[in-house]
Design a protein around this motif. Structure first.
Motif, PDB file in Angstrom:
ATOM      1  N   LYS A 123       0.848  -1.202   0.000  1.00 20.84           N
ATOM      2  CA  LYS A 123       0.000   0.000   0.000  1.00 20.84           C
ATOM      3  C   LYS A 123       0.879   1.245   0.000  1.00 20.84           C
ATOM      4  O   LYS A 123       0.590   2.227  -0.662  1.00 20.84           O
ATOM      5  CB  LYS A 123      -0.860   0.036   1.267  1.00 20.84           C
ATOM      6  CG  LYS A 123      -2.122  -0.795   1.190  1.00 20.84           C
ATOM      7  CD  LYS A 123      -3.338   0.120   1.042  1.00 20.84           C
ATOM      8  CE  LYS A 123      -4.640  -0.683   1.028  1.00 20.84           C
ATOM      9  NZ  LYS A 123      -4.841  -1.398  -0.241  1.00 20.84           N
ATOM     10  N   HIS A 124       1.921   1.191   0.821  1.00 24.69           N
ATOM     11  CA  HIS A 124       2.797   2.343   0.985  1.00 24.69           C
ATOM     12  C   HIS A 124       4.245   1.900   0.756  1.00 24.69           C
ATOM     13  O   HIS A 124       4.610   0.792   1.136  1.00 24.69           O
ATOM     14  CB  HIS A 124       2.704   2.917   2.401  1.00 24.69           C
ATOM     15  CG  HIS A 124       1.306   3.057   2.923  1.00 24.69           C
ATOM     16  ND1 HIS A 124       0.282   3.580   2.184  1.00 24.69           N
ATOM     17  CD2 HIS A 124       0.779   2.743   4.130  1.00 24.69           C
ATOM     18  CE1 HIS A 124      -0.828   3.593   2.919  1.00 24.69           C
ATOM     19  NE2 HIS A 124      -0.557   3.080   4.099  1.00 24.69           N
ATOM     20  N   ALA A 125       5.034   2.790   0.168  1.00 24.60           N
ATOM     21  CA  ALA A 125       6.438   2.451  -0.066  1.00 24.60           C
ATOM     22  C   ALA A 125       7.313   3.678   0.178  1.00 24.60           C
ATOM     23  O   ALA A 125       6.940   4.798  -0.176  1.00 24.60           O
ATOM     24  CB  ALA A 125       6.625   1.946  -1.492  1.00 24.60           C
ATOM     25  N   ALA A 283      -0.288  13.028   4.841  1.00 29.88           N
ATOM     26  CA  ALA A 283      -0.123  12.318   3.561  1.00 29.88           C
ATOM     27  C   ALA A 283      -0.779  10.941   3.654  1.00 29.88           C
ATOM     28  O   ALA A 283      -1.488  10.498   2.734  1.00 29.88           O
ATOM     29  CB  ALA A 283       1.357  12.183   3.228  1.00 29.88           C
ATOM     30  N   HIS A 284      -0.556  10.279   4.772  1.00 35.63           N
ATOM     31  CA  HIS A 284      -1.121   8.947   4.999  1.00 35.63           C
ATOM     32  C   HIS A 284      -2.653   9.004   4.971  1.00 35.63           C
ATOM     33  O   HIS A 284      -3.320   8.213   4.296  1.00 35.63           O
ATOM     34  CB  HIS A 284      -0.611   8.443   6.349  1.00 35.63           C
ATOM     35  CG  HIS A 284      -0.832   6.988   6.580  1.00 35.63           C
ATOM     36  ND1 HIS A 284      -0.619   6.401   7.800  1.00 35.63           N
ATOM     37  CD2 HIS A 284      -1.270   5.997   5.762  1.00 35.63           C
ATOM     38  CE1 HIS A 284      -0.900   5.103   7.705  1.00 35.63           C
ATOM     39  NE2 HIS A 284      -1.305   4.842   6.495  1.00 35.63           N
ATOM     40  N   GLU A 285      -3.181   9.987   5.687  1.00 37.15           N
ATOM     41  CA  GLU A 285      -4.643  10.137   5.732  1.00 37.15           C
ATOM     42  C   GLU A 285      -5.214  10.399   4.338  1.00 37.15           C
ATOM     43  O   GLU A 285      -6.204   9.782   3.924  1.00 37.15           O
ATOM     44  CB  GLU A 285      -5.005  11.300   6.670  1.00 37.15           C
ATOM     45  CG  GLU A 285      -6.514  11.477   6.831  1.00 37.15           C
ATOM     46  CD  GLU A 285      -6.875  12.794   7.533  1.00 37.15           C
ATOM     47  OE1 GLU A 285      -6.080  13.275   8.361  1.00 37.15           O
ATOM     48  OE2 GLU A 285      -7.963  13.324   7.226  1.00 37.15           O
ATOM     49  N   ALA A 287      -3.919   9.651   1.438  1.00 33.71           N
ATOM     50  CA  ALA A 287      -3.758   8.472   0.574  1.00 33.71           C
ATOM     51  C   ALA A 287      -4.891   7.472   0.812  1.00 33.71           C
ATOM     52  O   ALA A 287      -5.417   6.878  -0.132  1.00 33.71           O
ATOM     53  CB  ALA A 287      -2.402   7.821   0.810  1.00 33.71           C
ATOM     54  N   HIS A 288      -5.269   7.301   2.065  1.00 32.37           N
ATOM     55  CA  HIS A 288      -6.379   6.369   2.335  1.00 32.37           C
ATOM     56  C   HIS A 288      -7.717   6.976   1.926  1.00 32.37           C
ATOM     57  O   HIS A 288      -8.600   6.267   1.451  1.00 32.37           O
ATOM     58  CB  HIS A 288      -6.386   5.957   3.812  1.00 32.37           C
ATOM     59  CG  HIS A 288      -5.378   4.882   4.104  1.00 32.37           C
ATOM     60  ND1 HIS A 288      -5.548   3.578   3.696  1.00 32.37           N
ATOM     61  CD2 HIS A 288      -4.171   4.927   4.728  1.00 32.37           C
ATOM     62  CE1 HIS A 288      -4.494   2.864   4.063  1.00 32.37           C
ATOM     63  NE2 HIS A 288      -3.635   3.660   4.689  1.00 32.37           N
ATOM     64  N   GLN A 289      -7.840   8.286   2.104  1.00 33.91           N
ATOM     65  CA  GLN A 289      -9.120   8.920   1.774  1.00 33.91           C
ATOM     66  C   GLN A 289      -9.402   8.920   0.267  1.00 33.91           C
ATOM     67  O   GLN A 289     -10.528   8.696  -0.149  1.00 33.91           O
ATOM     68  CB  GLN A 289      -9.131  10.345   2.321  1.00 33.91           C
ATOM     69  CG  GLN A 289     -10.501  11.019   2.188  1.00 33.91           C
ATOM     70  CD  GLN A 289     -10.544  12.330   2.958  1.00 33.91           C
ATOM     71  OE1 GLN A 289      -9.824  12.532   3.939  1.00 33.91           O
ATOM     72  NE2 GLN A 289     -11.400  13.239   2.512  1.00 33.91           N
ATOM     73  N   GLU A 319       5.052   6.327  10.610  1.00 37.27           N
ATOM     74  CA  GLU A 319       3.677   6.687  10.263  1.00 37.27           C
ATOM     75  C   GLU A 319       3.078   5.665   9.290  1.00 37.27           C
ATOM     76  O   GLU A 319       1.961   5.184   9.504  1.00 37.27           O
ATOM     77  CB  GLU A 319       3.642   8.096   9.644  1.00 37.27           C
ATOM     78  CG  GLU A 319       2.284   8.522   9.111  1.00 37.27           C
ATOM     79  CD  GLU A 319       1.167   8.502  10.156  1.00 37.27           C
ATOM     80  OE1 GLU A 319       1.423   8.905  11.313  1.00 37.27           O
ATOM     81  OE2 GLU A 319       0.029   8.078   9.816  1.00 37.27           O
ATOM     82  N   MET A 320       3.829   5.326   8.258  1.00 39.69           N
ATOM     83  CA  MET A 320       3.333   4.347   7.274  1.00 39.69           C
ATOM     84  C   MET A 320       2.918   3.049   7.925  1.00 39.69           C
ATOM     85  O   MET A 320       1.936   2.426   7.544  1.00 39.69           O
ATOM     86  CB  MET A 320       4.461   4.005   6.275  1.00 39.69           C
ATOM     87  CG  MET A 320       4.588   4.954   5.137  1.00 39.69           C
ATOM     88  SD  MET A 320       5.824   4.325   3.984  1.00 39.69           S
ATOM     89  CE  MET A 320       5.610   5.551   2.684  1.00 39.69           C
ATOM     90  N   THR A 321       3.717   2.630   8.891  1.00 39.89           N
ATOM     91  CA  THR A 321       3.524   1.315   9.503  1.00 39.89           C
ATOM     92  C   THR A 321       2.736   1.400  10.812  1.00 39.89           C
ATOM     93  O   THR A 321       2.695   0.446  11.581  1.00 39.89           O
ATOM     94  CB  THR A 321       4.893   0.653   9.757  1.00 39.89           C
ATOM     95  OG1 THR A 321       5.722   1.593  10.479  1.00 39.89           O
ATOM     96  CG2 THR A 321       5.578   0.303   8.447  1.00 39.89           C
ATOM     97  N   GLU A 322       2.139   2.555  11.039  1.00 39.17           N
ATOM     98  CA  GLU A 322       1.293   2.772  12.214  1.00 39.17           C
ATOM     99  C   GLU A 322       2.024   2.522  13.532  1.00 39.17           C
ATOM    100  O   GLU A 322       1.530   1.869  14.440  1.00 39.17           O
ATOM    101  CB  GLU A 322       0.012   1.915  12.090  1.00 39.17           C
ATOM    102  CG  GLU A 322      -0.806   2.354  10.875  1.00 39.17           C
ATOM    103  CD  GLU A 322      -1.973   1.419  10.538  1.00 39.17           C
ATOM    104  OE1 GLU A 322      -2.341   0.603  11.402  1.00 39.17           O
ATOM    105  OE2 GLU A 322      -2.488   1.532   9.426  1.00 39.17           O
ATOM    106  N   GLN A 323       3.238   3.053  13.588  1.00 37.00           N
ATOM    107  CA  GLN A 323       4.019   2.966  14.830  1.00 37.00           C
ATOM    108  C   GLN A 323       4.422   4.377  15.282  1.00 37.00           C
ATOM    109  O   GLN A 323       5.409   4.550  15.991  1.00 37.00           O
ATOM    110  CB  GLN A 323       5.310   2.162  14.611  1.00 37.00           C
ATOM    111  CG  GLN A 323       5.131   0.820  13.914  1.00 37.00           C
ATOM    112  CD  GLN A 323       6.475   0.129  13.667  1.00 37.00           C
ATOM    113  OE1 GLN A 323       7.045  -0.464  14.575  1.00 37.00           O
ATOM    114  NE2 GLN A 323       6.997   0.220  12.452  1.00 37.00           N
TER     115      GLN A 323
END
Ligand code: ZN
Ligand code: ZN
Length: 390
Positions: A123-125, A283-285, A287-289, A319-323
């Motif tokens: 999903k993210h790279a 950015a993460h938010e 990308a999912h939205q 952030e990408m990996t939710e840590q």
């Protein structure tokens, strides 16, 4: 351990090296990698080796003659006067051995990220070797030889036919990427940077909005020198949200130069680690939205390689990996390993102290000026939205 995130890494990124005293130093990628490994925040299964970009891939945005010049320069065979025509052999972008191979690897790293995300394997790279946003079609500029992000965007268009939102938070204007897609309505570029009045490359004015069919798809927010966290984040947050809502991208590519920090020796902004927590979070938010999660992040500038870049770039991965809910101390093991190499004391905590720098006298004036710049930059999409609501 999140399986849908990948971290592109190779020790060969170190081969992109102008000379020992040049500010651009890829040791920062290794420092970041090592920090994450020390924390057990980066698993073997998430680390992917980059491939090298082919000549055909580089041709997507670069001139053949330029690529030939880079190859010849890297073999030590390019006459100086010819090299200078291509921006090679300057103080900013000196010639070094095998510069073509080293530069093509950074492009390949970002293309590897693209392939993983667009094949659905991730999903993210994160491609921290990339982010060389000043590279032009036929010219090296500002420490950048090949423009990995521009190649990646063109590659995404040709191979997957998607609409790309490019968001550049480097302290310098993302000029190379902007100009390459200036007339393309399927690529939206947004750069927030220190005003070009006193800083390289001098462009990135709020009035640079694109041309032809691409008019209205280029956004620039040049903030004032000495801008602090709150004002910077206000601008970034409002602009990113509104531009994403306007453009509705299929994929987001973020350039994460970490040179807006107060400590950065090349720029004049007064940001702290606060912005480096928030940049990847939004950015993460987004990308999912808007993009079913499709998000590629690359590196960029960042010249305090000891105190700023490893923390800032580690936070992208966290952030990408939710840590990312990490705070407090930097692992002592990492400090012990690297302190002997660093000319400055390494930071001991993730966040900067409140009194990192003395109060900025023109704070109110700078904040007001930036708010006006945001209004100008977003005026076209705001007025259009108002019209649609009437
Ligand atoms: Zn920069
Ligand atoms: Zn996610």
């Amino acid at each position: 351990m999140k399986k849908d995130c990948i971290f592109i890494y190779s020790d060969d990124f170190q081969k992109y090296k102008f000379h020992d005293h040049h500010p651009f130093n890829q040791l920062r990628v290794k420092l970041t990698y090592d920090l994450l490994r020390t924390m057990n925040a980066l698993d073997d299964s998430q680390i992917i080796s980059p491939r090298i970009a082919t000549d055909d891939e580089l041709f997507l945005v670069h001139d053949r003659a330029y690529i030939e010049a880079v190859k010849t320069a890297g073999e030590g065979r390019l006459p100086e006067e010819i090299a200078l025509n291509y921006g090679l052999g300057t103080e900013d972008t000196p010639i070094f051995p095998n510069m073509h191979e080293a530069s093509a690897l950074l492009v390949g790293s970002t293309l590897t990220a693209v392939d993983y995300v667009l094949s659905g394997k991730a999903k993210h790279a994160l491609s921290l070797g990339g982010g060389l946003h000043h590279g032009f079609r036929g010219k090296a500029s500002g420490f950048c030889i090949y423009n990995d992000s521009a190649v990646a965007i063109k590659y995404i268009q040709e191979k997957y036919n998607l609409r790309v939102l490019y968001v550049d938070t480097d302290a310098h204007h993302g000029d190379g990427v902007q100009w390459m897609f200036y007339d393309d309505p399927n690529v939206c570029t947004f750069s927030i940077h220190e005003t070009g009045r006193y800083l390289f490359p001098g462009t990135g004015n709020v009035n640079e909005r694109g041309q032809g069919k691409g008019y209205g798809f280029s956004f620039n927010i040049p903030v004032d020198a000495f801008t602090e966290d709150e004002s910077w984040l206000d601008a970034y947050t409002q602009a990113f949200r509104e531009i994403a809502d306007f453009f509705r991208p299929d994929i987001i590519l973020t350039q994460n130069g970490a040179d807006s920090h107060y400590y950065d020796p090349l720029t004049h902004l007064s940001a702290t680690m606060k912005i480096y927590r928030e940049i990847p979070k939004l950015a993460h938010e987004m990308a999912h939205q808007y993009c079913e999660g499709r998000w590629i992040a690359v590196g960029g500038g960042g010249y305090d390689i000891w105190r700023v870049v490893p923390r800032a770039w580690a936070l992208i991965w966290l952030e990408m990996t939710e840590q990312s809910n990490i705070s407090g101390n930097i692992p002592q093991e990492w400090i012990d390993k690297w302190q002997k190499h660093s000319p400055v004391p390494l930071p001991t905590e993730w966040d900067d102290p409140e009194d990192l720098y003395p109060p900025i006298p023109r704070k109110a004036e700078i904040t007001e000026k930036n708010a006006q710049t945001v209004m100008k930059a977003l005026y076209p999409i705001r007025s259009n939205r108002q019209k649609m609501n009437l």
